[in-house]
Design a protein around this motif. Structure first.
Motif, PDB file in Angstrom:
ATOM      1  N   SER A  78       0.788  -0.935  -0.085  1.00  0.00           N
ATOM      2  CA  SER A  78       0.040   0.058  -0.110  1.00  0.00           C
ATOM      3  C   SER A  78       0.674   1.374  -0.215  1.00  0.00           C
ATOM      4  N   SER A  79       2.131   1.165   0.135  1.00  0.00           N
ATOM      5  CA  SER A  79       3.118   2.382   0.342  1.00  0.00           C
ATOM      6  C   SER A  79       3.677   2.759  -0.956  1.00  0.00           C
ATOM      7  N   ARG A  80       3.807   3.715  -1.374  1.00  0.00           N
ATOM      8  CA  ARG A  80       4.683   4.382  -2.584  1.00  0.00           C
ATOM      9  C   ARG A  80       5.603   5.403  -2.077  1.00  0.00           C
ATOM     10  N   LYS A  81       6.841   5.038  -2.392  1.00  0.00           N
ATOM     11  CA  LYS A  81       7.956   5.680  -2.059  1.00  0.00           C
ATOM     12  C   LYS A  81       8.311   6.671  -3.208  1.00  0.00           C
ATOM     13  N   MET A  82       8.455   8.026  -2.966  1.00  0.00           N
ATOM     14  CA  MET A  82       8.621   8.923  -3.831  1.00  0.00           C
ATOM     15  C   MET A  82       9.735   9.847  -3.758  1.00  0.00           C
ATOM     16  N   VAL A  83      10.342  10.459  -4.833  1.00  0.00           N
ATOM     17  CA  VAL A  83      11.369  11.312  -4.806  1.00  0.00           C
ATOM     18  C   VAL A  83      10.727  12.673  -5.528  1.00  0.00           C
ATOM     19  N   PHE A  84      11.069  13.961  -5.149  1.00  0.00           N
ATOM     20  CA  PHE A  84      10.723  14.984  -5.973  1.00  0.00           C
ATOM     21  C   PHE A  84      11.848  16.072  -6.242  1.00  0.00           C
ATOM     22  N   GLU A  85      11.781  17.068  -7.066  1.00  0.00           N
ATOM     23  CA  GLU A  85      12.816  17.964  -7.390  1.00  0.00           C
ATOM     24  C   GLU A  85      11.795  19.169  -7.896  1.00  0.00           C
ATOM     25  N   ALA A  86      12.128  20.564  -7.213  1.00  0.00           N
ATOM     26  CA  ALA A  86      11.584  21.618  -7.732  1.00  0.00           C
ATOM     27  C   ALA A  86      12.530  22.426  -8.389  1.00  0.00           C
ATOM     28  N   ARG A  87      12.536  22.967  -9.523  1.00  0.00           N
ATOM     29  CA  ARG A  87      13.527  23.800 -10.185  1.00  0.00           C
ATOM     30  C   ARG A  87      12.974  25.028 -10.783  1.00  0.00           C
ATOM     31  N   LYS A  88      13.733  26.117 -10.655  1.00  0.00           N
ATOM     32  CA  LYS A  88      13.557  27.330 -11.203  1.00  0.00           C
ATOM     33  C   LYS A  88      13.770  27.489 -12.776  1.00  0.00           C
ATOM     34  N   VAL A  89      12.809  27.799 -13.418  1.00  0.00           N
ATOM     35  CA  VAL A  89      13.105  27.868 -14.953  1.00  0.00           C
ATOM     36  C   VAL A  89      13.104  29.345 -15.665  1.00  0.00           C
ATOM     37  N   ILE A  90      12.373  30.057 -14.830  1.00  0.00           N
ATOM     38  CA  ILE A  90      12.390  31.450 -15.202  1.00  0.00           C
ATOM     39  C   ILE A  90      12.374  32.389 -13.808  1.00  0.00           C
ATOM     40  N   SER A  91      12.970  33.380 -14.049  1.00  0.00           N
ATOM     41  CA  SER A  91      13.105  34.227 -12.870  1.00  0.00           C
ATOM     42  C   SER A  91      12.865  36.118 -13.395  1.00  0.00           C
ATOM     43  N   ALA A  92      12.877  36.654 -12.444  1.00  0.00           N
ATOM     44  CA  ALA A  92      12.436  38.026 -12.545  1.00  0.00           C
ATOM     45  C   ALA A  92      13.948  38.574 -13.148  1.00  0.00           C
ATOM     46  N   ALA A  93      14.109  39.581 -14.106  1.00  0.00           N
ATOM     47  CA  ALA A  93      15.085  40.068 -14.675  1.00  0.00           C
ATOM     48  C   ALA A  93      15.667  41.006 -13.320  1.00  0.00           C
ATOM     49  N   ASN A  94      14.697  41.682 -12.789  1.00  0.00           N
ATOM     50  CA  ASN A  94      15.074  42.779 -12.010  1.00  0.00           C
ATOM     51  C   ASN A  94      15.912  43.803 -12.535  1.00  0.00           C
ATOM     52  N   GLY A 116       9.669  10.933   0.254  1.00  0.00           N
ATOM     53  CA  GLY A 116       8.572  10.669   1.120  1.00  0.00           C
ATOM     54  C   GLY A 116       7.832   9.611   0.931  1.00  0.00           C
ATOM     55  N   THR A 117       6.798   9.316   1.594  1.00  0.00           N
ATOM     56  CA  THR A 117       5.975   8.069   1.444  1.00  0.00           C
ATOM     57  C   THR A 117       4.598   8.347   1.242  1.00  0.00           C
ATOM     58  N   CYS A 118       3.934   7.794   0.626  1.00  0.00           N
ATOM     59  CA  CYS A 118       2.534   7.967   0.463  1.00  0.00           C
ATOM     60  C   CYS A 118       1.769   6.653   0.582  1.00  0.00           C
ATOM     61  N   VAL A 119       0.422   6.726   0.888  1.00  0.00           N
ATOM     62  CA  VAL A 119      -0.060   5.317   1.211  1.00  0.00           C
ATOM     63  C   VAL A 119      -1.382   5.441   0.223  1.00  0.00           C
ATOM     64  N   VAL A 120      -1.893   4.374  -0.183  1.00  0.00           N
ATOM     65  CA  VAL A 120      -3.003   3.884  -0.871  1.00  0.00           C
ATOM     66  C   VAL A 120      -3.519   2.640  -0.201  1.00  0.00           C
ATOM     67  N   PRO A 121      -4.682   3.012   0.752  1.00  0.00           N
ATOM     68  CA  PRO A 121      -5.076   1.683   1.321  1.00  0.00           C
ATOM     69  C   PRO A 121      -5.347   0.507   0.255  1.00  0.00           C
ATOM     70  N   VAL A 122      -5.346  -0.613   0.670  1.00  0.00           N
ATOM     71  CA  VAL A 122      -5.508  -1.738  -0.478  1.00  0.00           C
ATOM     72  C   VAL A 122      -7.046  -1.679  -1.071  1.00  0.00           C
ATOM     73  N   GLY A 123      -7.740  -1.446   0.148  1.00  0.00           N
ATOM     74  CA  GLY A 123      -9.328  -1.447  -0.448  1.00  0.00           C
ATOM     75  C   GLY A 123      -9.566  -0.546  -1.420  1.00  0.00           C
ATOM     76  N   PHE A 124      -8.710   0.578  -1.566  1.00  0.00           N
ATOM     77  CA  PHE A 124      -8.907   1.887  -2.272  1.00  0.00           C
ATOM     78  C   PHE A 124      -8.313   1.854  -3.576  1.00  0.00           C
TER      79      PHE A 124
END
Length: 127
Positions: A78-94, A116-124
């Motif tokens: 029922s568990s799902r191990k995940m990895v994430f990344e956030a990237r800046k692709v555009i920024s203000a020129a200031n 992190g880890t997420c869970v989906v109960p087996v019944g769902f």
């Protein structure tokens, strides 16, 4: 399986002086990415149980465009191990007097990584 979302941080997202965006905003994006991954893998939104690692690597400001990506790295009953990344692709020129100027970055800047880890109960689980 991978999920990717891209959006602009608005003035509403800015929480600190200098239009700095709160790091928790990246975690909110990761939650949305995780939800899509769970729907695609199990047909259910599931629940985010815990982050086991979070790294804030660079500042994010109002006006920045952020790309958040994640994928499932392992699946239990029922568990799902995940990895994430956030990237800046555009920024203000200031540029003084040109408040709407922005630059597409030649190379994205990694602003946050997490796992992190997420869970989906087996019944769902529907897939």
């Amino acid at each position: 399986m991978t999920s990717l979302i891209r959006l602009r941080m608005s003035a509403h997202d800015a929480h600190y002086a200098g239009d700095l965006v709160d790091g928790s905003r990246m975690l909110g994006l990761f939650g949305d990415v995780a939800t899509e991954l769970l729907i695609r893998s199990d047909g259910d939104e599931g629940l985010f149980v815990a982050y086991d690692k979070v790294e804030f690597l660079a500042p994010v400001f109002a006006g920045d465009f952020i790309e958040a990506v994640g994928h499932i790295v392992s699946m239990g009953k029922s568990s799902r191990k995940m990895v994430f990344e956030a990237r800046k692709v555009i920024s203000a020129a200031n540029i003084p007097g040109q408040v709407s100027a922005a630059d597409v970055l030649a190379e994205p800047i990694v602003v946050c990584r997490a796992s992190g880890t997420c869970v989906v109960p087996v019944g769902f689980q529907r897939k």
